[in-house]
Motif scaffolding. Sequence first.
Motif, short mmCIF file in Angstrom:
data_model
loop_
_atom_site.label_atom_id
_atom_site.label_comp_id
_atom_site.label_asym_id
_atom_site.label_seq_id
_atom_site.Cartn_x
_atom_site.Cartn_y
_atom_site.Cartn_z
N SER A 77 0.81 -1.22 0.00
CA SER A 77 0.00 0.00 0.00
C SER A 77 0.84 1.27 0.00
N GLY A 78 2.09 1.17 0.42
CA GLY A 78 2.91 2.38 0.53
C GLY A 78 2.70 3.07 1.87
N ALA A 79 1.75 2.60 2.66
CA ALA A 79 1.53 3.16 4.01
C ALA A 79 2.11 2.15 5.00
N ASN A 80 3.24 2.54 5.59
CA ASN A 80 3.93 1.58 6.46
C ASN A 80 3.04 1.09 7.59
N GLU A 81 2.16 1.98 8.09
CA GLU A 81 1.32 1.57 9.22
C GLU A 81 0.37 0.43 8.83
N LEU A 82 -0.06 0.40 7.54
CA LEU A 82 -0.93 -0.70 7.10
C LEU A 82 -0.13 -2.00 7.05
N ALA A 83 1.09 -1.91 6.54
CA ALA A 83 1.94 -3.12 6.47
C ALA A 83 2.26 -3.62 7.87
#
Length: 261
Positions: free
Chosen positions: A61-67
């Motif tokens: 996703s490019g959003a580290n918090e989602l990963a």
Amino acid sequence: MTEKEFTQQAKQAALNHGADLVGVVRVEDLPEHSERIDRMMPGARSVLVIASAHSLGSLRSGANELAQFDTSYAYNECTRAAHATARVLESRGFPSAGVPAFIPLDMDEPGKGMRGEICWRRAGVRAGLGSYGESGALVTREYGQAVRLSGVVTTAGLSPDAPLKEEVCDHCMRCVEACPVNALSGQGKINKKLCGNQIFKFGFRYFQKVMEGMLDKPTEELQAIVRGHGLREVWQTFMTGNYYYCFECQSQCPATRLPAG
Ligand code: B12
Ligand code: SF4
Ligand code: SF4
């Protein structure tokens, strides 16, 4: 009940509790870990290796918090499966234990938290879950590298799975090219320091820097650290238990159900 049927029941328990893939390797086929395994579970005969899949959408996703969020839950799934399977095996009279997927680790010298009790990539390869990729990770047919691994040591003698005959990794080198710090050079070779600096940006190493800073930094610099972004990230790390800041090699591996992102 035959050994095969009993093994199937144990695997089914894992699948019912969060595992996406499960395989068995005999302890004698993991000689590199036999001493550790014997310390953890004297008389252990088998290791169940459990894989729980990530959501690739989250990793890419490019959003580290989602990963990170997805990683926490993929870890939860495989550890939940390991814990439940160990309890099922024990209810049949076989002492069994779930083994951590990553932490807690032995933090003492010489490993300093960089060596698992059981190396799950190795165990996964021997239990037929997949093969080594150029990145050094376990690559599965079903989910590529995007799995978290855990497992169970048990005194039950379960039917082992055969290692895969074919290689799953197609040597596309996307993982190597995707690495933002050039830590990978193919054939499983990794510069652990470069990777560690990237993924633990706001993990233990950062915390250690903060502590060191308190000892010898001039006041303004210390204030900047204490009031800065990094310490907030560290706080979050402590709260969530997840401290990874890079997922590139995992997320770009096309040996998965989804096209490369
Ligand atoms: C310490 C550790 C790290 C360290 C060191 C990694 C390393 N390569 O040893 C650092 C911080 C660098 C790290 C980074 C990452 N990690 Co890490 N890490 C671990 C941990 C906790 C212990 C590994 C260990 O004991 N290593 C020490 C020894 C045994 O490893 P080694 O000396 O390199 O030996 C291996 C190679 O020689 C290889 N090998 C042997 N023969 C051959 C032949 C060929 C052809 C190849 C290619 C390889 C190969 O196999 C040996 C054993 O598997 C495991 C959890 C666990 N208990 O397994 C997770 C684990 C390996 N990490 C994982 C992941 C996902 C990551 C990262 C993507 C970060 C992240 N976002 O999570 C990166 C990926 C880096 C990479 N491409 O390898 C996953 C891997 C999942 C998978 N699909 O394989 C694991 C299994 C965690 C988990 N429970 O799911 N990690
Ligand atoms: S996790 Fe990131 S820094 Fe580490 S090897 Fe993979 S791509 Fe490189
Ligand atoms: S990205 Fe390509 S080279 Fe790397 S492990 Fe996956 S299939 Fe193999």
